[in-house]
Design a protein around this motif. Structure first.
Motif, mmCIF file in Angstrom:
data_model
loop_
_atom_site.group_PDB
_atom_site.id
_atom_site.type_symbol
_atom_site.label_atom_id
_atom_site.label_comp_id
_atom_site.label_asym_id
_atom_site.label_seq_id
_atom_site.Cartn_x
_atom_site.Cartn_y
_atom_site.Cartn_z
ATOM 1 N N GLY A 188 10.243 -18.286 7.502
ATOM 2 C CA GLY A 188 9.400 -18.169 6.331
ATOM 3 C C GLY A 188 9.494 -19.482 5.605
ATOM 4 O O GLY A 188 9.930 -20.466 6.172
ATOM 5 N N LEU A 189 9.094 -19.523 4.354
ATOM 6 C CA LEU A 189 9.073 -20.769 3.610
ATOM 7 C C LEU A 189 8.470 -21.855 4.497
ATOM 8 O O LEU A 189 7.435 -21.651 5.081
ATOM 9 C CB LEU A 189 10.478 -21.116 3.135
ATOM 10 N N SER A 190 9.137 -22.983 4.634
ATOM 11 C CA SER A 190 8.547 -24.012 5.476
ATOM 12 C C SER A 190 8.793 -23.679 6.936
ATOM 13 O O SER A 190 9.841 -23.180 7.301
ATOM 14 C CB SER A 190 9.166 -25.360 5.169
ATOM 15 N N GLN A 191 7.827 -23.938 7.765
ATOM 16 C CA GLN A 191 8.006 -23.636 9.172
ATOM 17 C C GLN A 191 8.804 -24.718 9.879
ATOM 18 O O GLN A 191 9.348 -24.513 10.940
ATOM 19 C CB GLN A 191 6.658 -23.504 9.854
ATOM 20 N N VAL A 193 24.303 -9.763 -5.500
ATOM 21 C CA VAL A 193 23.308 -10.807 -5.237
ATOM 22 C C VAL A 193 23.298 -11.058 -3.733
ATOM 23 O O VAL A 193 24.357 -11.179 -3.115
ATOM 24 C CB VAL A 193 23.667 -12.119 -5.960
ATOM 25 N N GLY A 194 22.135 -11.100 -3.153
ATOM 26 C CA GLY A 194 22.031 -11.485 -1.741
ATOM 27 C C GLY A 194 22.244 -10.336 -0.784
ATOM 28 O O GLY A 194 22.391 -9.182 -1.168
ATOM 29 N N GLU A 195 22.231 -10.712 0.498
ATOM 30 C CA GLU A 195 22.373 -9.722 1.553
ATOM 31 C C GLU A 195 23.822 -9.268 1.683
ATOM 32 O O GLU A 195 24.745 -9.986 1.312
ATOM 33 C CB GLU A 195 22.009 -10.351 2.902
ATOM 34 N N LEU A 196 23.997 -8.091 2.288
ATOM 35 C CA LEU A 196 25.322 -7.695 2.733
ATOM 36 C C LEU A 196 25.655 -8.515 3.973
ATOM 37 O O LEU A 196 24.759 -8.956 4.694
ATOM 38 C CB LEU A 196 25.335 -6.215 3.101
ATOM 39 N N THR A 197 26.936 -8.717 4.223
ATOM 40 C CA THR A 197 27.379 -9.264 5.505
ATOM 41 C C THR A 197 28.555 -8.410 5.923
ATOM 42 O O THR A 197 29.103 -7.676 5.092
ATOM 43 C CB THR A 197 27.858 -10.728 5.376
ATOM 44 N N ARG A 239 10.820 1.252 3.114
ATOM 45 C CA ARG A 239 11.395 -0.004 2.658
ATOM 46 C C ARG A 239 12.224 -0.629 3.775
ATOM 47 O O ARG A 239 13.187 -0.064 4.242
ATOM 48 C CB ARG A 239 12.311 0.249 1.463
ATOM 49 N N THR A 240 11.788 -1.812 4.213
ATOM 50 C CA THR A 240 12.626 -2.553 5.145
ATOM 51 C C THR A 240 13.218 -3.728 4.389
ATOM 52 O O THR A 240 12.808 -4.032 3.271
ATOM 53 C CB THR A 240 11.838 -3.089 6.351
ATOM 54 N N VAL A 241 14.191 -4.375 5.000
ATOM 55 C CA VAL A 241 14.745 -5.615 4.447
ATOM 56 C C VAL A 241 14.668 -6.680 5.545
ATOM 57 O O VAL A 241 14.368 -6.363 6.697
ATOM 58 C CB VAL A 241 16.202 -5.433 3.973
ATOM 59 N N THR A 242 14.948 -7.926 5.182
ATOM 60 C CA THR A 242 14.859 -9.032 6.139
ATOM 61 C C THR A 242 15.606 -8.724 7.435
ATOM 62 O O THR A 242 15.116 -8.996 8.525
ATOM 63 C CB THR A 242 15.412 -10.319 5.499
ATOM 64 N N ARG A 243 16.816 -8.137 7.318
ATOM 65 C CA ARG A 243 17.640 -7.890 8.511
ATOM 66 C C ARG A 243 17.214 -6.649 9.285
ATOM 67 O O ARG A 243 17.932 -6.192 10.171
ATOM 68 C CB ARG A 243 19.107 -7.796 8.140
ATOM 69 N N GLY A 274 18.539 -11.781 -0.781
ATOM 70 C CA GLY A 274 18.983 -13.136 -0.426
ATOM 71 C C GLY A 274 17.899 -14.156 -0.696
ATOM 72 O O GLY A 274 18.155 -15.351 -0.671
ATOM 73 N N MET A 275 16.673 -13.684 -0.955
ATOM 74 C CA MET A 275 15.562 -14.576 -1.322
ATOM 75 C C MET A 275 15.420 -15.732 -0.354
ATOM 76 O O MET A 275 15.367 -16.896 -0.747
ATOM 77 C CB MET A 275 15.755 -15.080 -2.768
ATOM 78 N N TRP A 276 15.385 -15.412 0.938
ATOM 79 C CA TRP A 276 15.184 -16.442 1.949
ATOM 80 C C TRP A 276 13.869 -17.160 1.730
ATOM 81 O O TRP A 276 13.739 -18.345 2.012
ATOM 82 C CB TRP A 276 15.223 -15.823 3.347
ATOM 83 N N SER A 277 12.858 -16.443 1.288
ATOM 84 C CA SER A 277 11.585 -17.102 0.988
ATOM 85 C C SER A 277 10.847 -16.307 -0.081
ATOM 86 O O SER A 277 9.709 -15.921 0.108
ATOM 87 C CB SER A 277 10.744 -17.252 2.251
#
Lengths: 616, 194
Positions: B40-43, A322-326, A164-168, A113-116
């Motif tokens: 993340g990114l901007s706080q 593309v992106g996270e599962l929901t 391997r972890t993921v954001t969630r 999901g490329m959150w950051s």
């Protein structure tokens, strides 16, 4: 177990605590979302138990620190975000050859999901590439359990293990049973083993054969990992990682009739566990977050075993690639595969006829980077230069936004100098290149590139935005607090080195203008723009903040303050005059310097406050 | 029991702290809880959302249309959250407008936005946490006031005793405990005011 309690815990904290329960001695990492809280937790909570933890200057160095400790026989972990693992690839590939003596776990936090992040690579591939087994947790408790298991597995086989972890998983808080840490397992002393640890070709050739033999025992051992099989139906869902939780919800709550097999080790696959489950199934649906790593291997496995059963997953576009599962995307895929009605689509959602404006992340009020970008913009515009702004990874990446637009390229840590040099040479010297890099990123991978710029005589104006911390990931410390960037720049041969305070807008503009003329004359110029991160400054000096306010009678509504420095604390009123939100202003003074009508006035002792701020 | 609480607001408003206090209280009261945050990114300054799930749950994220309650710490963000709402979703909206910086387009006034919400949402509670917090001496207490509002409006006391949530405030906030406990109590009035 009386010394254990259940707590709400962040996935990353659970990983760190699990490592302490397994008796790690050494932990190293480089901050990067969503991995940073692991080392933070160990720095805060590990020391009293005797754990050594450090923020290293980059992921490769961190890898080598933890790997070296494990070669000596200590238990260790290294942590980084997914793209950080690329920086560490060099030692990583070799570590599978040498193996390790103490348990060694590489924790890679992927960011679907490329959150950051700049891409969403799936690091389970790296395990396949490097002959390193991969454990994949699905929630904080499971993450804590698996890191312990992974350390023991690693030590048992004398081989590195990746988790391997993921954001969630990393950024989820959930109930975790927390127990007392074990005494850190340091090495009694390094035993020299050059035939194993020195990878000259003759040794490496022998070790490759040994690696393959070790890999086949690892393939057998992963059969006994705590894979979960829930028997239910001839439809079989195979998952790994966080996908398991979505499959559980689908079966428990949304009318999906299926058995579930959750595979703890997507690399290598537990062949027997999988074939057992698959032979009982009519149909197999693979759900995983990221790429079809499980699915591709599964198809190969079943071909080998001569088992013919329909397999569906990401390769059939059943689930988003593309992106996270929901739970919605998982239910869409499952219901399509099973030919049933999706109960989630019958929920009566609401809509309102108003689209809220976008709210992109912006520089914080008082951020010294905003001042630097403003000054850079004004000085380059005044001199008529049309430079290429070669950006980099950090808070200052936000310079890509309006009104600055001063990040033309931005690909990976330290890329600003390297790509900048390429553009200079690729345009046969016709381009004025201004790489913009932060203090942490400079020490990470900017340093070798600076050496290259001098060595290969590539004229550039390098701006090092030194805000004293690795701010983007939460203010972690880095070498800038100890090591002089000025001295480094001079030592590698840069003649023009200047240090300025971005809160002194006049001097900053003059210096940038002067430096551009140095570069036009063929030189390398370095300007260090030094001022502490505004968030850190206010955190360190709570309650000592001076502020600014707008004198409404003097304000002529020119808009320079809110349009050119884009401080979130400065708001245009209906009459276009400026207003400063007293709850947001941190007293950096930049707007007051920029205002042509002297309409922005201080409140409190600004001089004393800025002096304190400068002490960072 | 299953409760899906969707939090939305602007970076820096204390959503993660709020969710931690709530999730921790749920666990202290004997329930399972998952809190999914993305940062993340901007706080600061960007849109932030946090999914809080309590009770019989496994996955970290709330389905679209599946929120029992949406708590908007900022009024514009309430509109961004409607994907997670259904016709029965309770909206608790802080009467606070944070202008997105650098936007040339006109932003409706806070009254216009509030009226738009009232027209479209059946179970809407507008709370004045920002001015309540300012009266208490610091806008930092805004989130604890909203927590009190959520607690009383949803009648969470049937699952989480008030003493347990106060214990969680003490354990997770560490700073200015007395003021935060008062802020929580101030927030409770919104449930009684109906």
């Amino acid at each position: 177990m009386s010394n254990c309690i259940i707590r709400l815990m962040l996935g990353n904290h659970a990983i760190a605590h699990g490592a302490m329960e397994a008796g790690i001695a050494v932990a190293a990492g480089y901050p990067g979302t969503p991995s940073s809280e692991i080392i933070e937790y160990l720095l805060d909570n590990g020391r009293e138990f005797g754990v050594y933890a450090e923020w290293s200057s980059n992921e490769k160095v961190a890898y080598e620190v933890a790997y070296g400790a494990a070669l000596a026989g200590a238990r260790s972990i290294v942590t980084m975000k997914h793209v950080g693992l690329n920086v560490a690839m060099d030692p990583l590939m070799s570590s599978a050859y040498t193996g390790v003596k103490g348990g060694f776990v590489i924790i890679t936090a992927d960011d679907p999901g490329m959150w950051s992040s700049q891409n969403e690579q799936d690091n389970r591939w790296v395990g396949l590439h490097a002959y390193i087994p991969v454990f994949e947790p699905y929630d904080p408790q499971n993450a804590k359990d698996l890191v312990k298991l992974a350390l023991e597995f690693s030590e048992r086989h004398g081989h590195p293990v990746m988790m391997r972890t993921v954001t969630r998983v990393s950024h989820v808080r959930g109930p975790v049973t927390v127990c007392s840490p074990e005494k850190p397992r340091y090495s009694e002393g390094y035993v020299k083993e050059p035939r194993r640890h020195a990878l000259v070709p003759a040794n490496a050739r022998t070790l490759k054969g040994e690696l393959l033999r070790r890999w086949s025992t690892i393939e057998e051992d992963v059969e006994d990992a705590p894979h979960v099989y829930i028997d239910g139906n001839k439809n079989l869902i195979i998952t790994s990682g966080v996908a398991f939780t979505y499959a559980l919800e689908a079966v428990k709550n949304y009318g999906v009739k299926a058995s579930i097999l959750n595979v703890v080790t997507p690399v290598p696959l537990p062949r027997k566990v999988i074939t057992d489950a698959v032979t009982r199934a009519d149909k197999v649906i693979v759900i995983e977050e990221g790429d079809p790593v499980l699915e591709q291997q599964l198809k190969a496995l079943l071909y080998d075993e001569d088992i013919r059963v329909p397999i569906m997953g990401k390769m059939e576009n059943l689930f988003n690639r593309v992106g996270e599962l929901t739970i919605n995307s998982v239910m869409d895929g499952l219901t399509k595969a099973l030919g049933i009605v999706n109960p989630l689509t019958s929920i009566k959602t609401i809509s309102i006829d108003y689209s809220p404006p976008q709210r992109p992340p912006v520089f914080c009020p008082g951020c010294p980077h905003a001042a630097s970008f403003y000054e850079l913009k004004v000085s380059t515009a005044r001199s008529g230069a049309r430079p290429v702004f070669s950006g980099d990874i950090g808070c200052y990446s936000l310079g890509i936004n309006n009104p600055f637009n001063e990040q033309d390229l931005l690909t990976n840590m330290g890329s600003s100098l390297g790509l900048g040099m390429g553009i200079y040479h690729g345009t046969n010297g016709k381009t004025l290149v201004i790489p913009i890099i932060g203090d942490s990123t400079f020490f990470h991978t900017g340093l070798p590139a600076l050496v290259n710029a001098v060595y290969n005589k590539t004229p550039m104006l390098i701006l090092i935005l030194d805000n004293r911390v690795t701010a983007m990931t939460g203010g972690q410390p880095n070498p800038t607090s100890m090591i002089s960037i000025e001295n480094i720049a001079k030592a590698v041969g840069v003649d023009y080195v200047r240090t300025i305070d971005p809160f002194d807008t006049k001097k900053a503009q003059d210096t940038i203008t002067e430096a551009m003329s140095v570069v036009k004359g063929g030189g390398v110029a370095v300007i260090i723009m030094r001022r502490g991160c505004a968030l850190e400054a206010t955190r360190l000096n709570r309650g000592h903040v001076a502020r600014y306010y707008v004198d409404a009678n003097a304000c002529r509504a020119c808009g320079i303050c809110y349009n050119l420095i884009a401080c979130p604390a400065i708001v245009p009123l209906e009459n276009r005059k400026a207003w400063i939100d007293p709850n947001m202003c941190v007293g950096c003074s930049v707007c007051a310097q920029v205002c042509p009508y002297n309409a922005i006035k201080p409140e409190g002792n600004v001089k004393e406050w800025l002096g304190k701020w400068a002490e960072m | 029991m299953r409760l899906n609480i969707y939090l939305t607001g602007v970076g820096g408003q204390g959503l993660v702290t709020f969710a931690t206090v709530l999730g921790d209280a749920a666990i202290r009261a004997g329930y399972k809880a998952l809190v999914a945050e993305t940062h993340g990114l901007s706080q600061r300054g960007g849109s932030v959302d946090v999914h809080v799930r309590i009770g019989d749950i496994d996955a970290p994220l709330i389905p679209r249309g599946g929120a029992d309650v949406i708590v908007a710490f900022e009024i514009i963000e309430a509109f961004r959250a409607v994907d997670y709402a259904n016709e029965d979703t309770v909206f608790i909206v802080n009467r606070r407008l944070i202008r997105p910086p650098m936007i040339k387009q006109k932003i409706p006034s806070i009254n216009e936005l509030e009226n738009l919400l009232r027209k479209n949402i059946r179970k809407l509670y507008v709370v004045d946490a920002y001015s309540d917090a300012a009266k208490l001496g610091n806008i930092i207490y805004e989130n604890t006031i909203i927590l009190g509002a959520l607690y009383s409006i949803l009648r969470l006391n049937q699952y989480i005793p008030q003493g347990v949530i106060e214990e969680s405030i003490k354990m997770n906030l560490r700073r200015d405990i007395d003021k935060n406990l008062r802020a929580f109590t101030i927030g409770l009035k919104y449930g009684n005011a109906k």
